[in-house]
Write a protein that holds these residues in place. Structure first.
Motif, PDB file in Angstrom:
ATOM      1  N   UNK A  30       0.720  -1.204   0.006  1.00  0.00           N
ATOM      2  CA  UNK A  30       0.067  -0.012  -0.135  1.00  0.00           C
ATOM      3  C   UNK A  30       0.835   1.055  -0.016  1.00  0.00           C
ATOM      4  N   UNK A  31       2.019   1.194   0.320  1.00  0.00           N
ATOM      5  CA  UNK A  31       2.947   2.464   0.591  1.00  0.00           C
ATOM      6  C   UNK A  31       3.512   3.140  -0.899  1.00  0.00           C
ATOM      7  N   UNK A  32       2.590   3.251  -1.900  1.00  0.00           N
ATOM      8  CA  UNK A  32       3.116   3.994  -2.935  1.00  0.00           C
ATOM      9  C   UNK A  32       2.370   5.095  -3.258  1.00  0.00           C
ATOM     10  N   UNK A  33       2.879   5.692  -3.827  1.00  0.00           N
ATOM     11  CA  UNK A  33       2.203   7.391  -3.995  1.00  0.00           C
ATOM     12  C   UNK A  33       1.420   7.284  -5.346  1.00  0.00           C
ATOM     13  N   UNK A  34       0.400   7.792  -5.322  1.00  0.00           N
ATOM     14  CA  UNK A  34      -0.393   7.850  -6.765  1.00  0.00           C
ATOM     15  C   UNK A  34      -0.864   9.204  -6.732  1.00  0.00           C
ATOM     16  N   UNK A  35      -0.923   9.688  -8.101  1.00  0.00           N
ATOM     17  CA  UNK A  35      -1.180  11.091  -8.428  1.00  0.00           C
ATOM     18  C   UNK A  35      -2.037  11.146  -9.780  1.00  0.00           C
ATOM     19  N   UNK A  36      -1.872  12.542 -10.269  1.00  0.00           N
ATOM     20  CA  UNK A  36      -2.459  12.839 -11.398  1.00  0.00           C
ATOM     21  C   UNK A  36      -1.502  13.920 -12.109  1.00  0.00           C
ATOM     22  N   UNK A  37      -1.507  13.733 -13.426  1.00  0.00           N
ATOM     23  CA  UNK A  37      -0.897  14.563 -14.251  1.00  0.00           C
ATOM     24  C   UNK A  37      -2.144  14.884 -15.561  1.00  0.00           C
ATOM     25  N   UNK A  38      -1.824  15.647 -16.121  1.00  0.00           N
ATOM     26  CA  UNK A  38      -2.751  16.011 -17.439  1.00  0.00           C
ATOM     27  C   UNK A  38      -1.692  16.658 -18.568  1.00  0.00           C
ATOM     28  N   UNK A  39      -2.266  16.354 -19.797  1.00  0.00           N
ATOM     29  CA  UNK A  39      -1.710  16.921 -21.010  1.00  0.00           C
ATOM     30  C   UNK A  39      -2.702  17.272 -21.815  1.00  0.00           C
ATOM     31  N   UNK A  40      -2.534  18.646 -22.428  1.00  0.00           N
ATOM     32  CA  UNK A  40      -3.326  19.314 -23.302  1.00  0.00           C
ATOM     33  C   UNK A  40      -2.644  19.228 -24.517  1.00  0.00           C
ATOM     34  N   UNK A  41      -3.307  19.408 -25.715  1.00  0.00           N
ATOM     35  CA  UNK A  41      -2.948  19.434 -27.074  1.00  0.00           C
ATOM     36  C   UNK A  41      -1.760  20.526 -27.277  1.00  0.00           C
ATOM     37  N   UNK A  42      -0.510  20.272 -27.881  1.00  0.00           N
ATOM     38  CA  UNK A  42       0.428  21.126 -27.928  1.00  0.00           C
ATOM     39  C   UNK A  42       1.186  21.385 -26.557  1.00  0.00           C
ATOM     40  N   UNK A  43       0.878  21.093 -25.439  1.00  0.00           N
ATOM     41  CA  UNK A  43       1.360  21.602 -24.263  1.00  0.00           C
ATOM     42  C   UNK A  43       2.071  20.375 -23.551  1.00  0.00           C
ATOM     43  N   UNK A  90     -13.783  25.030 -12.213  1.00  0.00           N
ATOM     44  CA  UNK A  90     -12.791  24.719 -13.340  1.00  0.00           C
ATOM     45  C   UNK A  90     -12.927  25.693 -14.511  1.00  0.00           C
ATOM     46  N   UNK A  91     -11.734  25.938 -15.015  1.00  0.00           N
ATOM     47  CA  UNK A  91     -11.660  26.809 -16.001  1.00  0.00           C
ATOM     48  C   UNK A  91     -11.114  26.373 -17.374  1.00  0.00           C
ATOM     49  N   UNK A  92     -11.535  26.931 -18.446  1.00  0.00           N
ATOM     50  CA  UNK A  92     -10.986  26.488 -19.741  1.00  0.00           C
ATOM     51  C   UNK A  92      -9.561  25.840 -19.910  1.00  0.00           C
ATOM     52  N   UNK A  93      -8.749  26.540 -19.356  1.00  0.00           N
ATOM     53  CA  UNK A  93      -7.303  25.983 -19.345  1.00  0.00           C
ATOM     54  C   UNK A  93      -7.119  24.774 -18.577  1.00  0.00           C
ATOM     55  N   UNK A  94      -8.034  24.057 -17.861  1.00  0.00           N
ATOM     56  CA  UNK A  94      -8.107  22.930 -17.395  1.00  0.00           C
ATOM     57  C   UNK A  94      -8.555  21.926 -18.236  1.00  0.00           C
ATOM     58  N   UNK A  95      -8.865  22.344 -19.392  1.00  0.00           N
ATOM     59  CA  UNK A  95      -9.103  21.306 -20.470  1.00  0.00           C
ATOM     60  C   UNK A  95      -7.830  20.318 -20.810  1.00  0.00           C
ATOM     61  N   UNK A  96      -8.023  19.172 -20.731  1.00  0.00           N
ATOM     62  CA  UNK A  96      -6.869  18.201 -21.059  1.00  0.00           C
ATOM     63  C   UNK A  96      -7.183  16.764 -20.814  1.00  0.00           C
TER      64      UNK A  96
END
Length: 127
Positions: A30-43, A90-96
């Motif tokens: 259980x001792x692993x870290x979990x997270x989130x990343x995002x990627x938008x087109x061209x970024x 949420x804002x439009x820049x969160x689109x990904x």
């Protein structure tokens, strides 16, 4: 084999909320870290947040990137082997495309590069 599967993406208006879920399997401890990343087109890929494992201590550490701090909240349910990302204001820049990922390190100061991730879920913020 570690497997991560995201769900909960969709289309939302600016100011709205979404909750993403990440079902994890294949971890030997259980001792692993979990997270989130995002990627938008061209970024570039952007690491957003992570949470460490509890390993029976009942406590954990979280990290948030400045771009999502005070708007997004990460949480985990070890019994369900699920991590959640509550996204508010949420804002439009969160689109990904949002990816759930496993990390070797997650501290209050930052997160390491992901060592594995799921197929992703699309989040679109527009009016």
């Amino acid at each position: 084999e570690v497997q991560l599967v995201e769900s909960g993406g969709g289309v939302v208006q600016p100011g709205g909320s979404l909750r993403l879920s990440c079902a994890a399997s294949g971890f030997t401890r259980d001792g692993y870290a979990i997270g989130w990343f995002r990627q938008a087109p061209g970024k570039e890929r952007e690491g957003l947040t992570c949470v460490t494992g509890t390993v029976g201590t009942g406590t954990y550490t979280t990290y948030y990137a400045d771009s999502v701090k005070d708007r997004f909240t990460i949480s985990r349910d070890n019994r369900k082997k699920t991590v959640y990302l509550q996204m508010n204001s949420l804002i439009p820049d969160d689109t990904a495309v949002y990816y759930c990922a496993a990390y070797q390190s997650c501290t209050v100061g930052g997160m390491s590069q992901p060592v594995g991730w799921g197929p992703g879920t699309q989040v679109t913020v527009n009016s």
